[in-house]
Design an enzyme around this catalytic site. Sequence first.
Site, PDB file in Angstrom:
ATOM      1  N   GLU A 205      57.413  69.069  57.800  1.00 31.77           N
ATOM      2  CA  GLU A 205      57.042  67.707  58.572  1.00 31.77           C
ATOM      3  C   GLU A 205      56.083  67.989  59.886  1.00 31.77           C
ATOM      4  O   GLU A 205      55.092  67.043  60.040  1.00 31.77           O
ATOM      5  CB  GLU A 205      58.218  67.321  59.449  1.00 31.77           C
ATOM      6  CG  GLU A 205      59.661  66.473  57.889  1.00 31.77           C
ATOM      7  CD  GLU A 205      59.376  65.335  57.979  1.00 31.77           C
ATOM      8  OE1 GLU A 205      57.026  64.822  57.298  1.00 31.77           O
ATOM      9  OE2 GLU A 205      59.157  64.874  56.371  1.00 31.77           O
TER      10      GLU A 205
ATOM     11  N   HIS B  40      51.748  66.177  52.750  1.00 35.53           N
ATOM     12  CA  HIS B  40      53.183  66.591  51.695  1.00 35.53           C
ATOM     13  C   HIS B  40      52.546  67.378  50.464  1.00 35.53           C
ATOM     14  O   HIS B  40      53.549  67.883  49.938  1.00 35.53           O
ATOM     15  CB  HIS B  40      53.699  65.524  52.087  1.00 35.53           C
ATOM     16  CG  HIS B  40      54.834  65.555  52.655  1.00 35.53           C
ATOM     17  ND1 HIS B  40      55.579  66.583  54.143  1.00 35.53           N
ATOM     18  CD2 HIS B  40      55.044  64.531  53.866  1.00 35.53           C
ATOM     19  CE1 HIS B  40      55.564  66.437  54.855  1.00 35.53           C
ATOM     20  NE2 HIS B  40      56.070  65.241  55.045  1.00 35.53           N
TER      21      HIS B  40
ATOM     22  N   HIS C  70      48.999  62.044  56.539  1.00 34.65           N
ATOM     23  CA  HIS C  70      50.088  62.728  56.911  1.00 34.65           C
ATOM     24  C   HIS C  70      51.726  62.901  55.180  1.00 34.65           C
ATOM     25  O   HIS C  70      51.888  63.750  54.485  1.00 34.65           O
ATOM     26  CB  HIS C  70      52.104  62.598  57.502  1.00 34.65           C
ATOM     27  CG  HIS C  70      52.723  62.797  58.167  1.00 34.65           C
ATOM     28  ND1 HIS C  70      53.183  63.600  58.582  1.00 34.65           N
ATOM     29  CD2 HIS C  70      53.789  62.528  57.227  1.00 34.65           C
ATOM     30  CE1 HIS C  70      54.468  63.893  58.202  1.00 34.65           C
ATOM     31  NE2 HIS C  70      55.246  63.468  57.838  1.00 34.65           N
ATOM     32  N   GLU C  71      51.363  61.916  55.111  1.00 31.17           N
ATOM     33  CA  GLU C  71      52.013  61.783  53.304  1.00 31.17           C
ATOM     34  C   GLU C  71      51.707  63.154  52.057  1.00 31.17           C
ATOM     35  O   GLU C  71      51.843  63.474  51.393  1.00 31.17           O
ATOM     36  CB  GLU C  71      52.110  60.229  53.092  1.00 31.17           C
ATOM     37  CG  GLU C  71      52.690  59.278  53.639  1.00 31.17           C
ATOM     38  CD  GLU C  71      54.614  59.948  54.506  1.00 31.17           C
ATOM     39  OE1 GLU C  71      54.907  60.637  53.324  1.00 31.17           O
ATOM     40  OE2 GLU C  71      54.701  60.191  54.932  1.00 31.17           O
TER      41      GLU C  71
HETATM   42 ZN   LIG Z   1      56.943  63.724  56.348  1.00 27.06          ZN
END
Ligand SMILES: [Zn+2]
Length: 283
Positions: A212, A155, A151-152
Site C-alpha cells: 500500500e 498496484h 495509486h491503483e
Molecule cells: Zn491500494
Amino acid sequence: MSSATGSSPWKRVLAFLVARPLIAIVIAAVVVGISLLGTHSQQTPVTHRHEHVKLTDAEQMRLGSQQYEKTLRQDANQIISSGPKYEQVQRVAQRIAAVAGRDKPNFVWRVTLLRKHEANAYCLPGGKIVVYTGILPVTRNDAGLATVLGHEVAHATAEHSAERIEREHLTKVAAAILAGGVAFTPSQYLHILALLGVGGAAAELPFSRSQESEADHIGLVYMARAGYDPHQAVAFWQRMLAASKGKEPPEFASDHPSTASRVEHVRGWVPEAERAYAQYQST
Ligand SMILES: [Zn+2]
C-alpha cells in the site's frame, strides 16, 4: 466436507481433484508447466525494488481480464457510459494510463465507471480499472481522482497481485484458474477457491501494508508525471483521513488504511514528485 476436514488446504484441494481424474490430469499438466517456468525478476517502477514473480505479464492480464469481464457482466446495469462524470474518469484515466504504460507497455488499459455508493476504485492485474461513483465526492477534482488512479494503477505496474499470489503459494492455483476455460466449470472453480480459504478470485487478495505504501509512492509520482500538482495528492489524502474518521469510513479507506503517518509519508515524497511535475510542465 468429509474426512478431509481439518487437513491442510492443499490436501483438501488434492482430495477434490483426485475425485475428478480428467481435471487432475489437466491440473497436473498445468502445475508441471508452471513449475518449469522460473520466476521472472522485475524492478518496481519509481521505488526500484527487486521482486520475483512467476506469473508473466500475459498471465496477469488474463487473470485481470477474467475478473473484469465478470464484474462488467454482474454490474451491467450500473455501467455509466456518458455524461460529465464518465468524461472526467476517462480523461484522467487516459493520462494516468499513458504514464503507467511506459513501465508496462504490454498492459491494455481500460476504465469503467460504475454507479455505486461506496467510495472505492481498483485496478486489476494487467490494467483493467473500475471506479465507483461514490469516490468522486472525495476525489473532488481531476487531481484528486488522478491520485486515486495513480495509486491503483501502481498496484498493477508493481505486480502486487502476482507478488501476493506468490507469497500465498497460490501460483499453481492461479495457473489452474487460467486453464479454467477447459478444466473447470464455474462452480468447481469457486469450490477450489473456497477450499483454499480465498474469499474471492486470487486477483482480489488484499495487499500488504508495505505494498500500500509503495503504491502511494509510485502513484504520487505517476499523477505528477501525468501533469497533476502533487500537493493536490496530499490534500486528497487529508480528505480521506478526515472521511475515514467519520461514522462510515469510505470503502477505499478501509482497503487502504488512512492514517496520519500515511499523509506524512506522502508529504515526504512530494519533492520527488515535484521534479516529475516540473518535467511535465517543461515539455
Ligand atoms: Zn491500494
